[in-house]
Design an enzyme around this catalytic site. Sequence first.
Site, mmCIF file in Angstrom:
data_model
loop_
_atom_site.group_PDB
_atom_site.id
_atom_site.type_symbol
_atom_site.label_atom_id
_atom_site.label_comp_id
_atom_site.label_asym_id
_atom_site.label_seq_id
_atom_site.Cartn_x
_atom_site.Cartn_y
_atom_site.Cartn_z
ATOM 1 N N VAL A 98 0.841 -1.200 0.000
ATOM 2 C CA VAL A 98 0.000 0.000 0.000
ATOM 3 C C VAL A 98 0.873 1.246 0.000
ATOM 4 O O VAL A 98 0.594 2.230 -0.697
ATOM 5 C CB VAL A 98 -0.968 -0.003 1.208
ATOM 6 C CG1 VAL A 98 -1.675 1.335 1.328
ATOM 7 C CG2 VAL A 98 -1.988 -1.127 1.064
ATOM 8 N N ALA A 99 1.964 1.193 0.773
ATOM 9 C CA ALA A 99 2.868 2.349 0.858
ATOM 10 C C ALA A 99 3.584 2.585 -0.470
ATOM 11 O O ALA A 99 3.947 3.713 -0.802
ATOM 12 C CB ALA A 99 3.885 2.130 1.972
ATOM 13 N N ILE A 112 2.340 2.214 -3.420
ATOM 14 C CA ILE A 112 1.427 2.821 -4.398
ATOM 15 C C ILE A 112 1.195 4.288 -4.041
ATOM 16 O O ILE A 112 0.754 4.597 -2.935
ATOM 17 C CB ILE A 112 0.081 2.070 -4.412
ATOM 18 C CG1 ILE A 112 0.298 0.605 -4.814
ATOM 19 C CG2 ILE A 112 -0.892 2.739 -5.377
ATOM 20 C CD1 ILE A 112 -0.879 -0.283 -4.505
ATOM 21 N N GLU A 139 -0.998 6.696 -3.757
ATOM 22 C CA GLU A 139 -2.408 7.052 -3.854
ATOM 23 C C GLU A 139 -2.639 8.559 -3.832
ATOM 24 O O GLU A 139 -3.694 9.037 -4.188
ATOM 25 C CB GLU A 139 -3.232 6.383 -2.746
ATOM 26 C CG GLU A 139 -2.815 6.733 -1.342
ATOM 27 C CD GLU A 139 -1.941 5.625 -0.750
ATOM 28 O OE1 GLU A 139 -2.158 5.282 0.404
ATOM 29 O OE2 GLU A 139 -1.056 5.133 -1.449
ATOM 30 N N ASP A 162 -3.322 29.670 -37.298
ATOM 31 C CA ASP A 162 -3.996 30.400 -38.360
ATOM 32 C C ASP A 162 -3.491 31.837 -38.333
ATOM 33 O O ASP A 162 -2.952 32.298 -37.320
ATOM 34 C CB ASP A 162 -5.513 30.346 -38.098
ATOM 35 C CG ASP A 162 -6.307 31.044 -39.186
ATOM 36 O OD1 ASP A 162 -5.900 30.935 -40.355
ATOM 37 O OD2 ASP A 162 -7.315 31.675 -38.864
ATOM 38 N N ASP A 218 -9.576 30.093 -35.364
ATOM 39 C CA ASP A 218 -10.885 30.634 -35.017
ATOM 40 C C ASP A 218 -11.975 30.265 -36.019
ATOM 41 O O ASP A 218 -13.156 30.285 -35.702
ATOM 42 C CB ASP A 218 -10.820 32.161 -34.931
ATOM 43 C CG ASP A 218 -10.472 32.781 -36.273
ATOM 44 O OD1 ASP A 218 -9.402 32.461 -36.802
ATOM 45 O OD2 ASP A 218 -11.263 33.580 -36.790
ATOM 46 N N ASP A 242 -10.406 25.916 -39.555
ATOM 47 C CA ASP A 242 -9.432 25.394 -38.586
ATOM 48 C C ASP A 242 -9.918 24.139 -37.872
ATOM 49 O O ASP A 242 -9.122 23.429 -37.260
ATOM 50 C CB ASP A 242 -9.141 26.461 -37.511
ATOM 51 C CG ASP A 242 -8.506 27.699 -38.091
ATOM 52 O OD1 ASP A 242 -7.565 27.561 -38.880
ATOM 53 O OD2 ASP A 242 -8.958 28.805 -37.769
ATOM 54 N N ASN A 249 9.478 5.700 -0.672
ATOM 55 C CA ASN A 249 9.175 4.281 -0.857
ATOM 56 C C ASN A 249 10.449 3.441 -0.947
ATOM 57 O O ASN A 249 10.545 2.367 -0.358
ATOM 58 C CB ASN A 249 8.341 4.080 -2.122
ATOM 59 C CG ASN A 249 6.944 4.664 -1.993
ATOM 60 O OD1 ASN A 249 6.514 5.022 -0.900
ATOM 61 N ND2 ASN A 249 6.248 4.778 -3.102
ATOM 62 N N ASP A 306 1.612 11.552 1.679
ATOM 63 C CA ASP A 306 0.591 11.909 0.685
ATOM 64 C C ASP A 306 -0.235 13.116 1.112
ATOM 65 O O ASP A 306 -1.064 13.598 0.349
ATOM 66 C CB ASP A 306 -0.377 10.738 0.478
ATOM 67 C CG ASP A 306 0.285 9.577 -0.228
ATOM 68 O OD1 ASP A 306 1.319 9.816 -0.871
ATOM 69 O OD2 ASP A 306 -0.217 8.446 -0.122
#
Length: 865
Positions: free
Chosen positions: A289-290, A292, A294, A336, A611, A615, A677, A709
């Site tokens: 878990v550590a 990854i 998150e 353009d 514009d 385009d 990690n 985190d």
Amino acid sequence: MEDLGLIDQSWTNQNIKDILKKLDATKEGLTTKEAEKRLATYGYNELPETKKESNFKKFINQFKNNLIVVLLIAGILSVAIGNLKDSAVIFLVIIVNGVMGFLQEYRADKAIEVLKAMVQSKVIVIRDGAKKEIPSRELVPGDIITIEDGDKLSATVRLIESINLQIDESSLTGESFPVSKSVESKSQEGYPNTGFMGTVVTRGRGKGVVILTGKDSPIGKISSLISMEERGSTPLEKNIDNLGKKLGVLSVCISALLFVSVLVRELLASMPMRDALVESALTAISLAVATIPEGLPIVVLVTLALGTQILAKNNAIVRKLAAVEALGTTTFICTDKTGTLTENRMRVVNAFVDNEFLKPEEVNPKKHDMFLKIGELCNNAHVKTEGKKVEVIGDPVEGALKIFSKERNYHHPKNQRIKENPFDSEKMMMSVLIDEDGKKTTYIKGGPRVVLTRSKNMLVNGKLKKLSKEEKEEILTKHHKYAAQGLRALALGYKEGDSEDDITFVGFAFFKDPLRKEVKSAIALCKKAGIKVAMITGDQKETGLSIAREAGILDADDLTLSGKELDEMPKEKFASIVKDVVVYYRASPFHKVKIVETLKEVGEVVAVTGDGVNDAPALKMADIGVSMGLIGTDVAREASNMILMDDNFNTIVTAIRQGRRIYDNIRKFLRYQLSTNIGAIILMFTSIMTGAPLPLLPVQILWVNIIMDGPPAVTLSMEPLHEALMEKPPRKKNSPILTSPLYLSMFIGGIAMGLGTYILFTNIGGSVDYARTAAFTLFVTYQLVNVLNCRSFDQSIFKINFFENKGLLIAIGVSFLLQIAVVNLPFLQGFFHTVPLSLRDWLIIVPIAFSILVVDEVRKYFVRR
């Protein structure tokens, strides 16, 4: 205008009788009954709408990437080991990420709906032999419609009547100047007898028979083309997705190895099998878990959202968050000309008066009264001013003359227009007869050669000078010098009485659609940042090259190509030179798509700005499409990733800066988290291999993960832009988000933190709980110091403004106080298995933690060298 390739040339080559026969129509129009039949056959005169995703699908799409899947697995594993708090955090991260991404797309879509300008909703049509007003969506092929000055054409028509008719086709072709239209059948290139749906009448009036409606019109074909083209993932989305895969595999491998190592050790220590399995599983899953990150989705979300907010303040709407970062990877911008690099508004940029060339500011309303008077009186345009916004109603060139007089505070004497000889495409001249207190004078403007040929005298410093044939040619030669720069010229003259012959020539007014003020510096910064810029326009060669030189796009040795040359060039040959071509002129929508497609094939990350309708296909195909909000068409806005609400090209540079900042900050976060990690993995495996007790328990590993985190990581992602980023070339399209130098920095930091913690753990003495608490606290403190290292990859922390990111400093302080609480508060001690630490312990831990600062400063020194 070159063949756009969007309409069958037979519609323009055949005579009008054959066209009417082909459509089974007459000049008296269709009957109501016949129109209803055709409506059932051809359908409503509407553009095809791109099939839009439902809000539910938009929300679900936010979760379709590998990292989110890995996080879901991590959350489930956290539930499996009984860590409901950590699993709740992980699931919250996933939900917040999805909701924020969805809200950004939803808001952008709503903003676009507000921007949409309706195509002319009503049109005058001849039905049953009489004029009647109907909704434009009910037009069918064969209908006869009336055309007036200021109308936006609701369908594509073949003209059956044209009186001094001129149409602005810039939104479709990129052509700066209005195009004169006539009824006669023409076999030469272009469409002089055709009016296109979505273009605007700037002068005159006429009638036309509808030949193409809705999806069959050029604008409809372009809409269909962009709706078929699916946009791929941005470089960041691909990078994050690949990283998610790698981290998922790495997490499984590490946790499996750790599980086996801990199980073997505990069994050798005579622990019961069941207890050994539980202990091994808890440790392995906790480290998995550590491993990854998150926090990465939240960090990506925060950095992208922050960039989006900054761009919003600069009048840019971002349709998808990831589009902000993708701009930072841009290696090639295809832009353009009309309305993007230029103002899309004609201006007088030079004058030839009193036999000399003058800059606009040198034209004096007293000295050059006659020059300004002719421009003011021989004119049918109206200028409406609201604050700083100036709107020209009528011919843009005539509007430029009016604005020119107004800017010089010129006020013409009281007068009465007696009659007008309108501009004629054959005579190439317009004149008005004006009565000024009983004195009648004809004021004239027209093509330079036409007016000079009819001229007898020239006005020089208020006096008349006779003109010889040689002098006229000499003046025309001077005129050609400016015409070669892509400027359009009108000759001005007058004649006392009611006559267009024996004119007194007064001078020339030179016009162009001027470059936006900020464009030159923006393009210079793009070049400095290693980004190539190419201009693609439907304009004539001279006009296109002139603007490109002025903008700094075109240098002496650069390559240019016409649309015709591009058509004739073999694909392999074009691919070999496409990176070196900086100007494409007389280009059609299909040329733009071919250019973008080829650039992508040779590895460029392409951003397209524009514009007009012309385009849109390229905007959709490009990695990043940027459209204009004010003068942009609905089709272009729908095809783009980002919309510039103020049509300011300079915002592109702001977006690139934000994109680079975002990517750099995400890399900082990854360096910070993955070095932690690596440190945790080294610490755990070193302890197992040497037979030492586990230095960190599962709950402590998860706490490190939460601290890492949490606030420090998120605030690191808000690090301001370091200007040195805009002096580096763009990263390669397929380069991974983590490079070898970054890996090396993470391993150096991870090894230093892992071994430093292991040495303290095995040498501090005392009970295992005491040693583990000291090691746990040191490892957390390491992270709070290491986050300062991660503010820059190569700049010394002592060279960066320490207080520039105040949020980061506050986050470090809060996290450190939380760690003190975990160690000292009794109810937390039981949860985290900690014991109190003395002041002496803290005086040992904090200096050791700062050693990571020294280690990284040494590394940065060698990187700089």
